[in-house]
Design a protein around this motif. Structure first.
Motif: not given
Lengths: 347, 503, 358
Positions: A80, A82, A136, A140-141, A143-144, A273-274, A277-278, A281, A326, A330, C153, C157, C323-324, C327, C330
């Motif tokens: 994945i 994101i 993931f 995720l990191a 994305m952050f 990203e969502m 993904i949607a 799918i 949406r 989904l 998800l 959403t 967040p940076a 990250a 992490v």
């Protein structure tokens, strides 16, 4: 012999009988999209009949198509990503700052976009593939990091004034299709540059997944990692390449997005990203890996945005309806997938 | 260096945290021979093969091919390239790819593959080996046996010098095994060296030329097949003289049931959604019975229906004479039924949990959500059963997955014994575990029965069943076709009933 | 020789401990703050605007703001263990719970002069609503076999839209003082109330884990579903239950969040909190693939993340850039704790030891 060859013309019945998981889900997706669009034409009337309406859906979603393609790749190998929305925002902002504040050249800005995408893809891919960290968490990191960096590059949204860029942005490719407007003048329908890029990518990736060894390795790795290793596939390399490609596509998609909106903003592509993904799918890619198709993803994006258009043109244009539609969409597809696969594998 | 040796492994060492899996093992394979690699579970056969095929790296030692000096192999790919192909016990193909893709992927360099050519070549191979599949079929839609044959076809097709077959026959029926043997003999004639790992002694004596025996990670010896009769092979594997297993029955008193007592369990027209025909069944107190039949005949499905493990769709059940309803496992457990499932890894152990937690689990579920055992009590119970069944584990807190197969099985048996069942169902408790534990489990079954427990014992090895059971239910094509007891309990009669030869 | 063995095993034990990494991170943060600015650890005693005695200081801020995260981490840990996936809809669900709370408290008027319902009733209604949404997620995961991240998800959403819809997109303001106690201070008590709420939740979950089989069942289901089933468990039910428990946590967080500002901002409330909650679980050394879990480690993980957030704020990192930095932390964490790197390290130490001996 050719009858047994799925790439050549077997009889129709044969094909339905021997559908692989991938093609079964793809068929469902396309059928539902066509039905939905026909329904829209019948119940919502004229607007959806116009070619331009359809093309506008493409224009608005070219970037999403590209991002979703990347997502499909990593989802097929069972991963994945994101970070693609964040990367899109970072690309937009970096390019915007480069073009306006540093007076850059539009073609160099493309390279910047590509470089950012490749960097994210390569770094994330390396962590996932060679250090075996859950994708993931890594993305995720990612994305952050991308979101945070966007703010650090520039915290305020602004429109790009660069001439070369705006010229490119306004480039329209007119097609032989068209319709007459209210005044009775014939207007040819057009697409933006981004759509061409998106279509080329869809076709390239389709071929890659269908016919090359690398493409088939993606499916093998997603189907069963241990088996793929035993079959002599370099699983780590395959995983790395998938993530690298996804990152690269996020870079390209980011630029296409930037080209469409013409501005940089930390809130760009929120939730992209969502959506990606949607779309994957809905297009029949399974998150468990090993099943999926780029054409399906393409239709997934179209379905997702068509339903939004239908909702909007039905007069339910409050913001929350978009979110809810949406989600319902989904939910529906997830349940269809789940039920269909359960049925099929019980036999 | 011996003449005609195609593969030599010298002084191989390999250790894992806490375990010395291989200690100075030598192995020589000649050209054009079928060489059995034998040993109990945990003897190191699988580790040796994984070292050979590059799945594991070795700590020490060297491997040479055709006497060309030491080579090092780091991955199955490299192994394939130098001519070592492997077929593993668990099918290592991708179910979501087509048959042809499974045959050819990962074998050549370059980006592009001519799939048309690949498909037609695959068809040729499938036809030549008589495998009922088409090239473009999705592999997942083939039966397990066919998938295994395809795996072998792939291994054979890669122009190999050394073919390793790691328990390839465990999911094949007799005809398929025969087909495989034919392929193996053909390959031997072509000069390929075959390493054959199996638990079935019959098969070893049917096709093999030589035997290498391993025990506890060490080499016991290498023998010509004619120099090593069966009893000797078994004693070499066990490392002790074989005690006479055929007479364990006499050690225990048969339980004498009181007259007029209703059966512990009785079913009429029981049927589940797993595709078995409705069947009647009963078992008395202190009785050991068995379900027998070929693989896929429905013997496991029957006991799963009794336990409510599959969805029961019809039938009446009486427990100790009283009507009962069993629709899910917890119902059966409440009625004093315990079930040790066929697939230990998939359905039995909870891998990451400790031996202690694995032992108390079933009884804990019976006691209820709000009545957990105290930690102290848990240790007491676990220690008791570890001692009782002599489970070899570092401590009660060791994750069960790090135990050997036999000891995992014992822990699962402990789990069910602790629920103090009236009726214990053991589905293939002896599969894939070492010979010593097999005997332990058979003895335990008879001991429990002598104390008044009813036991259903299922095993694919008929002699085990004949030794332990006093009544055999015979299954064929998912249907109950006969019941044998007393005089009829002999190999010939059972075989003919299974085959349906009495007509 | 045996001595070396002991040493390695001790070292291994230390590194192998689940608490090792979170504690290490905490130490690094503490030391960094000690060196950079010792006043970080100062706790001041003063009075707030309302004239109540309050404690203030960075540590208090961490405990205060970390409450929500710690409470969510409890539920997230259970969901992760049972389902092998994460619920990414908790932020949206908090918005729904908060919105429900407001709807009941304020009635149809968004600017009421007095409460339209007792707070406890409103809270219970929001708990029920949050549990229902949790059950929805749980059913998708357990009965339709959809991967948790994807199943949730859907709510991710739609959640904030639903929250807005509950109050017709208005932003009701809760009248009166009492309601602010939950997210602020109770007069006379100098410690922020969320801290007490979090402690209460932690005590409750500790008691539940001790006096019920929740832990054993959840782990068994998470590790091997089909074996659990054959031991009389109902895996689907247990998975749904874990999502429902998370729903309760969500409602509690909703109460705190809404109480803090007496109103709600649908698109901002509890934004990105799902990511922090998931990080808390991972930081605690729990596998995100489910199975075995350690609740205390997750909760410590939550407070460490808050510690980091507060530290960064202190050094004037803008909220959006936060967040940076997270990250980077992490990535460093996951790289250090990845098996490959661990192996590499242990090999390295082995080699060094061999050299020493030689």
């Amino acid at each position: 012999m050719s009858k047994n060859n799925s790439t050549s013309n077997g009889s129709f019945l044969d094909k339905v009988k021997n559908l692989t998981d991938t093609s079964l889900l793809l068929t469902i997706t396309i059928v539902i999209f066509v039905l939905m669009y026909l329904g829209a034409i019948i119940f919502q009337g004229g607007g959806f009949l116009k070619v331009q309406t359809f093309f506008n859906i493409l224009n608005a979603n070219a970037a999403l198509i590209i991002l979703s393609c990347g997502l499909s790749l990593v989802m097929i190998i069972g991963g994945i990503d994101i970070s693609v929305g964040g990367v899109t925002a970072l690309v937009s902002m970096s390019c915007a700052v480069y073009l306006d504040n540093m007076g850059g050249n539009v073609y160099v800005s493309m390279l910047i976009a590509l470089a950012i995408g490749v960097a994210f893809g390569a770094f994330q891919g390396a962590l996932v593939a060679f250090l075996d960290i859950q994708p993931f968490i890594v993305t995720l990191a990612g994305m952050f990091f991308a979101r945070g960096m966007t703010t650090i590059v520039n915290s305020d949204p602004f429109n790009v004034a660069n001439e070369g860029f705006n010229e490119l942005k306004m480039t329209r490719i007119y097609t032989p299709f068209g319709s007459t407007n209210a005044k009775g003048v014939y207007v040819p329908a057009y697409v933006e540059l981004g759509v061409v890029v998106a279509l080329v990518i869809v076709i390239l990736l389709f071929c890659l997944l269908r016919w090359t060894k690398l493409g088939r390795s993606f499916y093998a790795v997603g189907g069963n990692k241990e088996s793929a290793l035993m079959l002599g596939i370099n699983v780590k390399k395959t995983k790395f390449i998938a993530h690298l490609m996804c990152g690269t596509l996020a870079g390209i998609g980011g630029f296409v997005y930037f080209l469409h909106v013409g501005s940089g903003s930390p809130s760009h592509a929120t939730g992209a990203e969502m959506d990606a993904i949607a779309s994957s799918i809905i297009g029949g890619t399974m998150l468990t890996g090993g099943v999926g198709n780029i054409i399906g993803t393409f239709f997934g994006v179209l379905s997702l945005s068509t339903i939004q258009n239908i909702v909007a043109s039905a007069g339910l244009d409050e913001a929350w309806w978009t979110g809810i539609t949406r989600a319902v969409m989904l939910c529906l597809f997830l349940i269809i997938q789940s039920v269909v696969m359960a049925r099929k594998h019980k036999k | 260096m011996k003449d005609g040796s195609v593969l030599e492994m010298r002084n191989i060492h390999k250790s894992f945290p806490g375990v010395k899996a291989l200690q100075g093992v030598d192995f020589t394979l000649r050209k054009g021979e079928i060489h059995a690699l034998m040993g109990e579970n945990g003897a190191g056969k699988s580790t040796l093969i994984k070292v050979l095929t590059g799945v594991y790296g070795k700590d020490e030692g060297e491997v040479s091919l055709e006497g060309k000096g030491a080579i090092s192999i780091h991955s199955p790919q490299e192994a394939q390239k130098v001519g070592i192909s492997t077929v593993f016990q668990e099918i290592s193909l991708c179910p979501n790819l087509s048959v042809a893709e499974n045959m050819f992927i990962g074998r050549t360099d370059g980006m592009y593959q001519n799939w048309k050519k690949v498909n037609s070549e695959t068809e040729k191979i499938l036809k030549s080996m008589d495998i009922p599949a088409t090239a473009t079929q999705q592999l997942g839609s083939c039966s397990v046996a066919v998938q295994q044959m395809i795996a072998i076809a792939r291994a054979v097709d890669t122009n190999c010098k050394v073919l390793v077959l790691d328990e390839p026959t465990s999911s094949l029926d007799e005809q398929e095994v025969e087909k495989l043997f034919k392929v193996m003999r053909d390959l031997r004639a072509k000069g390929v060296g075959i390493v054959f790992v199996t638990h079935f002694l019959d098969q070893v004596y049917a096709v093999c030329d030589r035997i290498t025996v391993m025990r506890d990670g060490q080499l016991v010896g290498e023998y010509e097949i004619k120099d090593l009769p069966r009893p000797m092979l078994v004693s070499k594997m066990l490392g002790k003289e074989m005690d006479d297993m055929s007479d364990i029955h006499g050690e225990f008193q048969t339980y004498k049931p009181e007259k007029g007592v209703a059966p512990v369990f009785e079913a009429k027209g029981l049927v589940s959604d797993a595709g078995i025909k409705p069947f009647d069944f009963h078992i008395n107190k202190g009785e050991v019975n068995g379900f027998t039949g070929l693989l896929g005949s429905g013997r496991s499905e029957c006991v799963r229906a009794i336990f409510g493990a599959d969805r029961v769709t019809g039938g009446k059940i009486k427990v100790k004479g009283k009507e009962a309803k069993i629709s899910k496992p917890i119902d059966a457990m409440k009625n004093g039924i315990a079930y040790l499932p066929e697939e230990r890894k998939v359905d039995g152990i909870i891998g990451d949990l400790s031996v202690r937690e694995n032992i108390i689990l079933a009884q804990q579920v019976l006691r209820g959500f709000f009545k957990p055992f105290s930690k102290a009590k848990q240790y007491e119970i676990a220690d008791e059963y570890i001692k009782l069944l002599s489970i070899k584990t570092a401590s009660a807190d060791t994750p069960i997955k790090s135990l050997s197969g036999g000891n995992q099985q014992k822990a699962i048996v402990a789990r069910w014994l602790f629920t103090h069942p009236d009726y214990l169902i053991l589905d293939e408790p002896t599969r894939g575990i070492d010979v010593g534990t097999k005997v332990d489990i058979q003895k335990l079954v008879l001991k429990l029965a002598s104390e008044g427990m009813s036991v259903t014992f299922i095993s694919s090895e008929l002699d085990e069943m004949l030794r332990t059971c006093s009544r055999l239910v015979v299954m064929r094509d998912r249907k109950m076709v006969g019941e044998l007891s007393g005089e009829d309990l002999n190999q010939n009669k059972v075989m003919s009933t299974i085959a349906g030869g009495d007509k | 020789m045996s001595k070396t063995n002991n040493e390695t095993s001790f070292f291994k034990k230390l590194v192998g401990q689940q608490f090792f990494i979170p504690i290490l991170v905490l130490l690094v943060l503490v030391v960094f703050n000690l060196i950079a600015d010792p006043s970080f650890f100062k706790i001041a005693f003063g009075t707030n605007n309302a004239g109540n005695p309050v404690l203030s200081g960075s540590l208090i801020t961490i405990l205060d703001n970390g409450s929500e995260l710690a409470i969510l981490a409890i539920g997230m840990t259970l969901v992760t263990a049972a389902s092998g996936g994460q619920d990414i809809s908790v932020g949206a669900a908090v918005a729904i719970a908060g919105s429900t709370l407001l709807r009941v408290l304020c009635g149809s008027n968004s600017r009421p002069d007095e409460l339209q319902a007792p707070i406890i009733v409103a809270f219970l209604v929001s708990v029920v609503v949050a549990m229902l949404f949790g059950a929805f997620n749980g059913v998708l995961v357990a009965y339709f076999k959809i991967q948790p991240m994807i199943a949730t998800l859907i709510l991710y959403t739609a959640g904030r839209s639903i929250a807005a819809w509950i109050n017709n997109n208005e932003l009701p303001i809760v009248p009166g003082e009492t309601f602010t106690y939950f997210g602020g201070f109770i007069p006379g008590i100098p410690i922020p109330t969320p801290v007490f709420i979090a402690i209460a939740c932690i005590i409750i979950i500790a008691l539940v884990l001790k006096f019920t089989n929740l832990g054993l069942y959840t782990q068994a289901v998470g590790i091997n579903e089909s074996a659990s089933k054959l031991n009389g468990l109902n895996p689907a039910l247990i998975k749904v239950a874990s999502f429902v428990i998370l729903g309760v946590c969500v409602a509690v967080v909703g109460l705190i969040k809404v109480s803090r500002i007496s109103t709600i901002n649908y698109s901002v409330v509890a934004k990105d909190i799902e990511m922090d909650a998931i990080l808390a679980v991972a930081l605690g050394g729990n596998s995100l693939a489910g199975g075995k879990f350690n609740m205390a480690a997750s909760i410590i993980g939550a407070y460490i993340i808050q510690f980091l957030t507060t530290t960064l704020y202190k050094y004037k990192v803008p909220a959006d850039a936060l967040p940076a930095y997270k990250a980077v932390v992490v990535i460093i964490l996951v790289v250090i704790s990845s098996p490959t790197v661990k192996d590499w390290f242990s090999n390295l130490t082995k080699k060094l030891k061999v050299k020493e001996v030689a």
